[in-house]
Design an enzyme around this catalytic site. Structure first.
Site, PDB file in Angstrom:
ATOM      1  N   LYS A  22      41.654  16.448  51.727  1.00  0.00           N
ATOM      2  CA  LYS A  22      42.816  15.546  51.591  1.00  0.00           C
ATOM      3  C   LYS A  22      43.355  15.138  52.959  1.00  0.00           C
ATOM      4  O   LYS A  22      43.625  13.965  53.206  1.00  0.00           O
ATOM      5  CB  LYS A  22      43.929  16.259  50.807  1.00  0.00           C
ATOM      6  CG  LYS A  22      45.250  15.518  50.798  1.00  0.00           C
ATOM      7  CD  LYS A  22      46.296  16.221  49.975  1.00  0.00           C
ATOM      8  CE  LYS A  22      47.162  17.188  50.706  1.00  0.00           C
ATOM      9  NZ  LYS A  22      48.115  16.623  51.687  1.00  0.00           N
ATOM     10  N   ASN A  23      43.494  16.114  53.846  1.00  0.00           N
ATOM     11  CA  ASN A  23      44.150  15.803  55.121  1.00  0.00           C
ATOM     12  C   ASN A  23      43.249  15.034  56.086  1.00  0.00           C
ATOM     13  O   ASN A  23      43.698  14.620  57.152  1.00  0.00           O
ATOM     14  CB  ASN A  23      44.675  17.090  55.780  1.00  0.00           C
ATOM     15  CG  ASN A  23      45.880  17.635  55.040  1.00  0.00           C
ATOM     16  OD1 ASN A  23      46.394  17.007  54.119  1.00  0.00           O
ATOM     17  ND2 ASN A  23      46.345  18.818  55.433  1.00  0.00           N
ATOM     18  N   CYS A 116      59.341  15.743  50.969  1.00  0.00           N
ATOM     19  CA  CYS A 116      60.140  16.660  51.774  1.00  0.00           C
ATOM     20  C   CYS A 116      60.256  18.025  51.111  1.00  0.00           C
ATOM     21  O   CYS A 116      61.227  18.745  51.296  1.00  0.00           O
ATOM     22  CB  CYS A 116      61.522  16.086  52.051  1.00  0.00           C
ATOM     23  SG  CYS A 116      62.380  15.645  50.549  1.00  0.00           S
ATOM     24  N   ARG A 121      61.361  17.201  57.389  1.00  0.00           N
ATOM     25  CA  ARG A 121      60.122  16.871  58.115  1.00  0.00           C
ATOM     26  C   ARG A 121      60.370  15.592  58.895  1.00  0.00           C
ATOM     27  O   ARG A 121      60.045  14.499  58.440  1.00  0.00           O
ATOM     28  CB  ARG A 121      58.948  16.729  57.131  1.00  0.00           C
ATOM     29  CG  ARG A 121      58.625  18.050  56.470  1.00  0.00           C
ATOM     30  CD  ARG A 121      57.519  17.933  55.452  1.00  0.00           C
ATOM     31  NE  ARG A 121      56.206  17.878  56.044  1.00  0.00           N
ATOM     32  CZ  ARG A 121      55.088  17.902  55.336  1.00  0.00           C
ATOM     33  NH1 ARG A 121      55.129  17.986  54.037  1.00  0.00           N
ATOM     34  NH2 ARG A 121      53.911  17.841  55.944  1.00  0.00           N
ATOM     35  N   ASP A 304      49.190  25.963  55.263  1.00  0.00           N
ATOM     36  CA  ASP A 304      48.787  25.513  53.926  1.00  0.00           C
ATOM     37  C   ASP A 304      48.081  26.613  53.130  1.00  0.00           C
ATOM     38  O   ASP A 304      47.911  26.484  51.916  1.00  0.00           O
ATOM     39  CB  ASP A 304      47.874  24.287  54.034  1.00  0.00           C
ATOM     40  CG  ASP A 304      48.629  23.045  54.471  1.00  0.00           C
ATOM     41  OD1 ASP A 304      49.880  23.075  54.490  1.00  0.00           O
ATOM     42  OD2 ASP A 304      47.971  22.032  54.809  1.00  0.00           O
ATOM     43  N   ARG A 396      48.000  16.319  43.545  1.00  0.00           N
ATOM     44  CA  ARG A 396      48.067  15.633  44.838  1.00  0.00           C
ATOM     45  C   ARG A 396      46.948  16.094  45.774  1.00  0.00           C
ATOM     46  O   ARG A 396      46.544  15.332  46.670  1.00  0.00           O
ATOM     47  CB  ARG A 396      49.402  15.911  45.530  1.00  0.00           C
ATOM     48  CG  ARG A 396      50.602  15.219  44.913  1.00  0.00           C
ATOM     49  CD  ARG A 396      51.821  15.424  45.785  1.00  0.00           C
ATOM     50  NE  ARG A 396      51.455  15.259  47.171  1.00  0.00           N
ATOM     51  CZ  ARG A 396      51.811  16.092  48.159  1.00  0.00           C
ATOM     52  NH1 ARG A 396      52.581  17.125  47.906  1.00  0.00           N
ATOM     53  NH2 ARG A 396      51.417  15.886  49.389  1.00  0.00           N
TER      54      ARG A 396
END
Ligand code: UD1
Length: 418
Positions: A22-23, A116, A121, A304, A396
């Site tokens: 994802k990132n 958030c 953030r 994470d 997500r």
């Protein structure tokens, strides 16, 4: 409403391929804007965050198709340089569009990004990096307006923010001259972004180290790229096996990117073995507590992975201390773990997990993306049945958490309930 039903305390046995990261995929999709030519991105995981990113690309005028795990983006004619609040709210990483739009269009208008759930953030570093390159930044009515002709510059980050490093890289690709980003984030996903930019013809070096150098202003072309595997998803599945006991094999992931997490699981009593692109884990019936786990920027222990590893260590013999250094509000899963019988005390950035002999199935609700995955991990080690709601958070970042855990031998099903 979707619900996971999980029958715990059955040792696992199975094998699963790890989805795309994802990132990585989110900034890479933003970066497809940099050239007017078509980009083909493989190994795109089916995530709601990816869907929202594609919605923004379509809104800006891109032609987008998604077949299997391949996304094709045709950004030849951009028709818009602003992103509405409704699209920005969906996720934090939409802020990376700022750098990409500035690079391609010389201007961008958007609102503060959403997401958030981990406490405040801010994006102050993103904005000051863009200002260093010559962008003018103005705020009015909750909207941000950025515009300007970009020129290479030295950008010294006060902390190695992942998103800020990505925003700076994307805008610097279009800035005439040399940009040097110091104290850059060193996450593997930054290396993946650099590799994608190289396929487009950009001149970017140093990703993976603290200094990234970009010679900007080159004409870019389209490209084809395969996104790296998701190391946090891999950590989740290792934690799942550690929680339930048994054994599991993860395919398509580089063990070197997970070494801080695998060393914790080894210390807890698991046996972890790796080949260049597989990791296997064998977990005993009961784990033991480990030395303090402190989250830190890569190559430190990933924030994470904090929740999923905590979930796996709830039933240890002995206690484990966690120190969350990255985000202010990242223990929201703790109250839900307590509903399963975990004994965890938190004080600010510190959480102490006192191992209990057993956890019990319960009705629990996801509080955030990784916190939700952590509840599934704990439920696999809990006696009896658990039900997990709030799956929107999990969707997500996990393309098919239930399917993947079932492939590892877990008794988990996803049901639609009224
Ligand atoms: C990225 C990851 C997220 C991960 C995080 C830390 C993506 C899409 N998300 O998020 O999964 O948890 O890295 O590894 O890649 N900060 C500021 N000002 C800024 C920017 C950041 O103070 O302008 C602070 C943040 O509040 C936080 C710290 O810096 O305390 C690290 O945040 P950052 O690395 O920017 O995280 P993200 O890029 O948002």
């Amino acid at each position: 409403m979707s619900v996971f039903t999980i029958e715990g305390c059955h040792p696992l046995s199975g094998s699963v391929a790890i989805q795309g990261a994802k990132n990585s995929v989110l900034p890479i999709l933003c970066a497809t804007l940099l050239s007017p030519e078509t980009c083909v991105i493989h190994n795109c995981p089916r995530l709601t965050d990816v869907e929202h990113t594609l919605d923004i690309l379509r809104h800006l005028g891109c032609q987008v198709t998604w077949e299997g795990d391949t996304v094709t983006v045709g950004p030849s004619k951009l028709t818009c340089c602003s992103i509405p609040d409704t699209l920005m709210r969906e996720m934090r990483s939409s802020v990376i569009f700022l750098g990409a739009m500035l690079a391609r269009l010389g201007q961008a208008e958007l609102s503060y990004p959403g997401g958030c759930e981990l406490g405040p953030r801010p994006i102050d570093l993103h904005l000051s990096a863009l200002q260093s390159l010559g962008a003018e930044v103005r705020e009015a009515g909750g909207r941000l307006f950025c515009a300007g002709r970009l020129t290479g510059a030295d950008i010294a980050l006060s902390l190695p923010s992942v998103g800020c490093t990505e925003n700076a890289m994307l805008s610097a690709v279009a800035a005439e001259g040399v940009t040097t980003i110091t104290n850059a984030a060193r996450e593997p996903e930054i290396v993946d972004l650099q590799n994608f930019l190289l396929t487009l013809g950009a001149d970017v070096r140093g990703a993976g180290s603290s200094v990234i150098t970009i010679r900007g202003g080159k004409t870019l072309h389209g490209g084809e790229y395969t996104v790296m595997a998701d190391r946090i998803v891999a950590c989740t599945y290792l934690s799942a096996v550690a929680s339930a006991g048994g054994e599991g094999n993860l395919r398509g992931v580089d063990w070197r990117l997970l070494s801080t997490v695998t060393s914790v699981l080894t210390e807890a009593g698991c046996r972890v073995e790796s080949t260049p692109d597989t990791i296997s884990i064998i977990a005993p019936r009961r784990l033991r507590g480990v030395r303090p786990i402190r989250t830190a920027p890569y190559p430190g222990f990933p924030t994470d992975a904090q929740a999923v590893v905590m979930a796996a260590l709830c039933k240890t013999d002995g206690a484990t201390v966690f120190v969350e250094n990255m985000f202010d509000s990242r223990y929201r899963h703790v109250d839900e773990l307590k509903r399963m019988g975990a004994d965890i005390r938190t004080d600010g950035r510190v959480a102490v997990v006192y191992g209990v002999p057993r956890l019990y199935g319960a009705k629990v609700r996801s509080t955030d993306l990784r916190g939700g995955a952590a509840l599934a991990v704990a439920a696999l080690g809990a006696e009896g049945e658990s039900t997990l709601t709030g799956l929107g958070h999990i969707d997500r970042g996990y393309a098919d958490l239930a399917g993947d855990l079932a492939a590892l031998g877990a008794k988990i099903v996803r049901k639609e309930e009224k």
